[in-house]
Design an enzyme around this catalytic site. Structure first.
Site, PDB file in Angstrom:
ATOM      1  CE  LYS A   1      -3.905   1.952   2.629  1.00 30.67           C
ATOM      2  NZ  LYS A   1      -4.763   1.798   3.828  1.00 30.67           N
TER       3      LYS A   1
ATOM      4  CB  SER B   1      -8.098   3.620   2.942  1.00 27.98           C
ATOM      5  OG  SER B   1      -7.242   3.037   3.898  1.00 27.98           O
TER       6      SER B   1
ATOM      7  CB  SER C   1      -8.267   0.879   5.924  1.00 23.46           C
ATOM      8  OG  SER C   1      -8.958   2.102   5.906  1.00 23.46           O
TER       9      SER C   1
END
Lengths: 490, 95
Positions: free
Chosen positions: A80, A155, A179
């Protein structure tokens, strides 16, 4: 041999060890998949092709010389874009960090590399991890591989979508209010948010430091356990990382659920829950019951207070954490300013997106004189109440099982027009962050239009072994986690 | 009692974020909705509850004051939006 893109990370790792495929071949295969698939999904922000192939060649030699013994040595991984990778751009999906290349790697990045994993690229996300649909990214939304008119969730949307679409074998995400788990649920993959402090946050660009935790997104529970085993542990560079000894998570997976007491919170099945989600999660609980677990109804009377508490704490910490983005030391600087204060104003106004600005303003508000006691202080009191309530449940129960999210993936654009609804998609996940608990999302079926549903398994702090064992037992009895987008949904 | 507009303008100034008229209006509406929603916490009895910031007890970490190598200056300056060979460049701060 089976297409390596359908293999789990552990299967691929052992195929590499047996010499059936080399690490450079596996890495090249991942980049081929990205090339064909990522235009439609948009899971990646930055690709690391040349470095990855070079690195894989080095790793391959070390594997052949028996210098790398990790079961995931040689396996490609994606990260990420809020986790620092030395020499690889790390943007947080924000304009303000568009050109930022960290001079150091996060501890988790170093640990993956030491184990011989090969970093293929950086994954799309909501800007600064603020969002639940991956639509706040400066680099465009991530599409759901099961239906590209739908969101990936967020997210860590890039992580979940890349693993689901078979353009990553496994990934690291971060989870502040859900997330990792919520996008894993929307995209039909497995994701773990570890106990707060189980994994070092050094090099994770902070959103809300008291809630953030890095964790794996993968094909199945065994892969999550293997990755957790690599990234966990105390780190002098993160004083909140726990100085404890971790078990070998992969070795203790097959304990089963026989005799385990599992609580099913009745409030999670009340108003607002999609009926297909309710049915699938109840069926999944029945599967665990069939495997010998004792499943009983429990109560979470504070459920309605979870998201407001999360909003206050997370935005307060964000308003402080994001003050370092000022156009001085790194990141972008506005060209149009008059003096120092205006440089800050102009840079931050041009560099941050709307959702980030909103949360900074909200956080500044709840911390400001006159409102601090009513909002921030009160949220920290409710945090204590929520934690105590979970502690009381875990005195009688081993695990809590509930839906990961109240619905399956919404359509693109739907949530931006109704921000409160988007915040509520974290209602079942955010309590694990508030109370520091480990939470795992595993695929448990599909809704009426073929979108994945996720079951969440929550344990007591440092109860990863039970959480992972229950998820592993469930995946031994089901095959939802093996269903690729476009596959047979039965 | 300050108006919603005054509050938004005040926190925007504290946050070093400039909002134009349209953005201010949008923030008044959206922040108003979120704050109204957060007000549900006011109905909960928290009398005597100690505020908790971390779920595990956090203590200060002490270490020996030893000199260790830091980053190379160039590695840090490489990300600077404006720089000379040896330092960051900022606008004049003292007249």
């Amino acid at each position: 041999m089976e297409d390596i893109l359908n293999m789990t990370a552990l299967e691929l790792g052992s195929a590499i060890k047996r010499g059936e495929i080399s690490s450079p071949e596996a890495v090249a295969r991942v980049f081929d998949a990205i090339e064909t698939k990522d235009k439609a999904i948009n899971a990646y922000i930055t690709l690391n092709r040349d470095q990855a192939l070079e690195r894989a060649a080095v790793v391959q030699q070390k594997i052949e010389r028996d210098e790398l013994t990790s079961p995931l040595a040689g396996v490609p991984v994606a990260i990420k874009d809020n986790i620092c990778t030395k020499g690889i751009k790390t943007t947080c999906a924000s304009k303000i960090l568009g050109d930022f290349t960290p001079p150091y790697s996060a501890t988790v990045t170093q640990k993956l590399e030491t184990a011989g994993m090969v970093i293929c690229g950086k994954l799309n996300m909501d800007e600064f991890a603020m969002g639940s649909t991956n639509e706040t990214s400066y680099y465009g939304p991530v599409k759901n591989p099961f239906d590209t008119s739908r969101v990936s969730g967020g997210s860590s949307g890039g992580a979940a979508a890349a693993v689901a679409a078979r353009e990553a074998v496994c990934a690291l995400g971060s989870d502040t209010g859900g997330s990792i788990r919520q996008p894993a649920s929307y995209c039909g993959v497995t994701g773990l948010k570890p106990t707060y402090g189980a994994v070092s946050r050094y090099g994770l660009i902070a959103y809300a430091s008291s809630l953030d935790q890095i964790g794996p997104v993968a094909r199945d529970v065994a892969d999550c356990a293997a990755i957790l085993g690599i990234i966990c542990g105390h780190d002098p560079a993160d004083s909140t990382s726990l100085d404890i000894s971790h078990p070998d998570y992969t070795a203790v997976l097959d304990g089963g659920v026989r005799g385990m007491k599992i609580g099913l919170p009745r409030e999670c099945f009340e108003a607002g829950l999609d009926s297909d989600v309710a049915d699938r999660v109840r069926a999944a609980a029945d599967t665990l019951r069939g495997a010998g677990a004792v499943v009983e109804e429990v109560s979470l009377p504070l459920l309605d207070y979870v998201v407001p508490t999360y909003c206050i704490i997370a935005s307060a910490e964000a308003s402080s954490n994001l003050s370092c983005f000022d156009g001085i030391k790194y990141g972008m600087r506005s060209r149009n300013y008059d003096g120092l204060t205006d440089l800050y104003n102009a840079t931050r106004s041009e560099g941050f997106g709307d959702e980030v600005k909103k949360r900074i303003l909200l956080g500044t508000f709840v911390l400001s004189s006159g409102y601090y006691d009513a909002y921030y202080r009160r949220a920290l009191q409710v945090k204590a109440l929520i934690k105590n309530h979970f502690d009381a449940i875990f005195e009688k129960y081993d695990l809590i099982v509930c839906p990961t999210s109240p619905t399956t993936a919404p359509r693109l654009g739907e949530s931006l027009s109704d921000p409160l609804k988007m915040y509520l998609s974290d209602i079942f996940t955010a309590s694990a962050n508030i109370a520091g608990l480990p939470g795992l999302s595993v695929p448990c079926g599909f809704d009426r239009v073929g979108l994945p549903v996720g079951m969440q398994i929550i344990g007591q702090r440092l109860g990863e072994v039970k959480v992972l064992s229950a998820g592993y037992a469930y995946q031994q009895l089901t095959s939802y986690h093996k269903t690729a987008p476009g596959g047979d949904l039965r | 009692m300050r108006t919603a507009k005054e509050i938004v303008e005040y926190v925007a100034e504290l946050s070093r974020i400039k909002l134009d008229e349209d953005e201010t209006e949008k923030m008044i509406k959206e922040l108003g909705e979120v704050i109204e929603y957060m007000d549900i916490l006011q109905g909960l009895d928290t009398e005597g509850v100690e505020p908790m910031s971390h779920v595990f007890p956090i203590t200060n970490v002490m270490r020996e004051d030893e000199v260790t190598p830091s980053f190379e200056r160039e590695d840090i300056l490489r990300n600077a939006p404006e720089r000379t060979d040896e330092t960051l460049v900022v606008p004049k701060t003292i007249e």
